[in-house]
Design a protein around this motif. Structure first.
Motif, short mmCIF file in Angstrom:
data_model
loop_
_atom_site.label_atom_id
_atom_site.label_comp_id
_atom_site.label_asym_id
_atom_site.label_seq_id
_atom_site.Cartn_x
_atom_site.Cartn_y
_atom_site.Cartn_z
N ALA A 1 15.61 10.89 -27.83
CA ALA A 1 14.44 11.79 -27.95
C ALA A 1 13.39 11.65 -27.15
CB ALA A 1 15.02 12.51 -29.21
N ALA A 2 13.40 10.25 -27.41
CA ALA A 2 11.34 9.90 -27.07
C ALA A 2 11.45 9.58 -25.75
CB ALA A 2 10.65 9.41 -28.05
N PRO A 3 10.77 8.82 -25.06
CA PRO A 3 10.64 7.80 -23.73
C PRO A 3 10.29 6.93 -23.95
CG PRO A 3 8.87 10.49 -23.51
CD PRO A 3 9.40 10.04 -24.75
N ALA A 4 11.30 6.16 -23.13
CA ALA A 4 10.80 5.06 -23.10
C ALA A 4 9.24 4.30 -23.02
CB ALA A 4 11.85 3.79 -21.81
N PHE B 1 -7.39 3.92 -17.98
CA PHE B 1 -5.97 4.04 -18.50
C PHE B 1 -5.94 4.29 -20.34
CE2 PHE B 1 -6.15 1.74 -14.47
CZ PHE B 1 -5.16 2.39 -14.70
N MET B 2 -5.34 4.62 -20.94
CA MET B 2 -4.97 4.75 -22.03
C MET B 2 -3.90 6.02 -22.57
SD MET B 2 -8.77 7.38 -22.12
CE MET B 2 -8.44 7.87 -20.16
N ALA B 3 -3.41 5.06 -23.98
CA ALA B 3 -2.18 5.59 -24.58
C ALA B 3 -1.23 4.77 -24.18
CB ALA B 3 -2.28 7.46 -24.31
N VAL B 4 -1.49 3.80 -23.43
CA VAL B 4 -0.14 2.94 -22.82
C VAL B 4 0.58 2.24 -24.01
CG1 VAL B 4 0.80 0.94 -21.53
CG2 VAL B 4 -1.50 2.60 -20.77
N GLU B 5 2.39 2.38 -23.57
CA GLU B 5 3.11 2.29 -25.05
C GLU B 5 4.56 2.39 -24.16
OE1 GLU B 5 2.60 4.93 -28.51
OE2 GLU B 5 0.05 5.20 -28.48
N VAL B 6 4.77 1.39 -24.88
CA VAL B 6 6.23 1.64 -24.65
C VAL B 6 7.40 1.07 -26.41
CG1 VAL B 6 7.96 -0.14 -23.37
CG2 VAL B 6 5.74 0.17 -22.46
N GLY C 1 -1.08 -8.86 -27.70
CA GLY C 1 -0.24 -8.88 -26.27
C GLY C 1 -0.83 -8.17 -25.39
N ALA C 2 -1.73 -6.74 -25.64
CA ALA C 2 -2.03 -5.96 -24.83
C ALA C 2 -2.82 -6.60 -23.81
CB ALA C 2 -2.97 -4.46 -25.23
N ARG C 3 -3.73 -7.56 -24.92
CA ARG C 3 -4.88 -8.07 -24.12
C ARG C 3 -5.09 -9.33 -23.15
NH1 ARG C 3 -7.57 -11.91 -26.50
NH2 ARG C 3 -6.80 -11.80 -29.12
N ARG D 1 9.43 -5.63 -22.86
CA ARG D 1 9.04 -7.39 -21.62
C ARG D 1 10.32 -6.04 -20.75
NH1 ARG D 1 8.29 -8.53 -26.77
NH2 ARG D 1 6.96 -10.74 -26.95
N ARG D 2 9.99 -5.11 -20.24
CA ARG D 2 10.44 -5.15 -19.26
C ARG D 2 9.97 -4.73 -18.20
NH1 ARG D 2 15.86 -1.14 -22.21
NH2 ARG D 2 16.65 -3.01 -23.36
N GLY D 3 9.15 -4.52 -18.03
CA GLY D 3 7.59 -4.55 -17.31
C GLY D 3 7.14 -2.84 -17.00
#
Length: 333
Positions: free
Chosen positions: A250-253, A267-272, A311-313, A278-280
């Motif tokens: 239902a939601a994006p990867a 850059f903002m709101a980068v979410e996985v 992790g983000a840093r 861990r797939r780039g």
């Protein structure tokens, strides 16, 4: 850290150095195993009644009893950065503010009171870029009143760690019982190396609006109110990136947002999604957005990351981002 001249520790600071960046050493304890010392580097924000206040990059003031000092000196106000584009605090603060605008705002001298129905601290806090035009206590009273009228907590966003930042205001807020809620790093990097990354961008779809699928991955609310698209859509040139999920998802990867403003791309709101990490995908999102920003003439980039987000840093370290300054949100205790 060197304090000595001819082998002697020296105190080479005085109350006249308030407002300057200093490095001090003080005695913690003197026990059977010898003395223990600690060093503090930051802006000397006050020196009254035998007590010094030094505010380091963390934004949390350190109070030091004058009699415990064993050494001290002034140091350069802005240590040179090892990498990244040149930028002043004033320029970067204005760019960051334009990329995340409130629904309503009101000036208080050079301060800007901002509100957006409670959606994010950045859009619901005071941006104090200068003099409020009234004594500080009167300004804080107005801040409390303004946010109370909107049934929102009073918050003030301050910055530390660069030339022209607000260590003095941080210390003054702490003295009046305000406390930090969160600290984040503002990081900068050259944009071209991000656009040149060998990332799989073919799955990344760019849009001018935050579509319902994009919003379903953005983890900042339960049900988005009208203020959410208003804030997310604000800025000179806004782009949203989406990586679709697997069939049936239902939601994006992964998602991301970028605001292009002159030479800057934010850059903002980068979410996985957890199952796609861990797939780039975060790299692919940022690379696609960086290429779009370069097409519009941008050459430098910035982002904000909470200090505790290891992790983000680590991801941003690998892309060449370095910390320019830190920002903090203060709230009355």
């Amino acid at each position: 850290m060197e304090f000595t001249i001819g082998g002697r520790l020296e105190i080479r600071i005085t109350p006249a150095d308030v407002g300057k960046r200093v490095s001090v050493r003080r005695l913690l304890q003197d026990g059977p195993q010898g003395p223990k010392f600690t060093d503090t580097v930051g802006v000397l924000t006050s020196w009254d009644n035998g007590v010094l206040s030094v505010t380091p990059k963390s934004g949390e003031s350190v109070r030091i009893v004058e009699s415990s000092l064993v050494a001290g000196k002034t140091v350069p106000s802005a240590p040179p950065r090892r990498r990244g584009p040149a930028a002043s605090f004033g320029e970067l603060a204005a760019v960051c503010a334009r990329a995340w605008q409130p629904v309503e705002s009101e000036p208080l001298g050079d301060w800007l009171l901002r509100a957006a129905g409670g959606f994010t601290r950045r859009a619901n806090s005071v941006l104090p870029l200068g003099d409020p035009g009234v004594p500080l206590d009167a300004a804080l009273a107005r801040v409390r009143q303004w946010y109370a009228e909107r049934e929102l907590p009073a918050r003030i966003q301050t910055a530390t760690g660069a030339e022209g930042t607000q260590e003095g205001l941080c210390a003054a807020l702490e003295e009046r019982g305000w406390r930090r809620e969160v600290t984040a790093q503002v990081r900068i990097a050259a944009l071209a190396p991000i656009g040149d990354l060998a990332a799989e961008v073919s799955r990344v779809r760019l849009s001018r609006t935050a579509e319902p699928a994009w919003l379903s991955r953005y983890q900042r609310f339960e049900t988005p109110g009208p203020e959410v698209p208003a804030v997310l859509g604000s800025g000179p040139s806004v782009w949203f990136a989406t990586v679709p999920g697997d069939a049936g998802d239902a939601a994006p990867a992964a998602i991301g947002r970028c605001v292009v403003d002159g030479r800057w791309a934010g850059f903002m709101a980068v979410e996985v999604a957890p199952e796609h990490r861990r797939r780039g995908l975060a790299t692919a999102v940022m690379t696609a957005l960086a290429r779009q920003a370069m097409d519009e003439g941008a050459s430098a980039s910035w982002l904000q990351v909470e200090a505790e987000n290891e992790g983000a840093r680590a991801l941003y370290d690998g892309m060449g981002f370095s910390t320019h300054h830190r920002y903090h949100h203060f709230r009355p205790a």
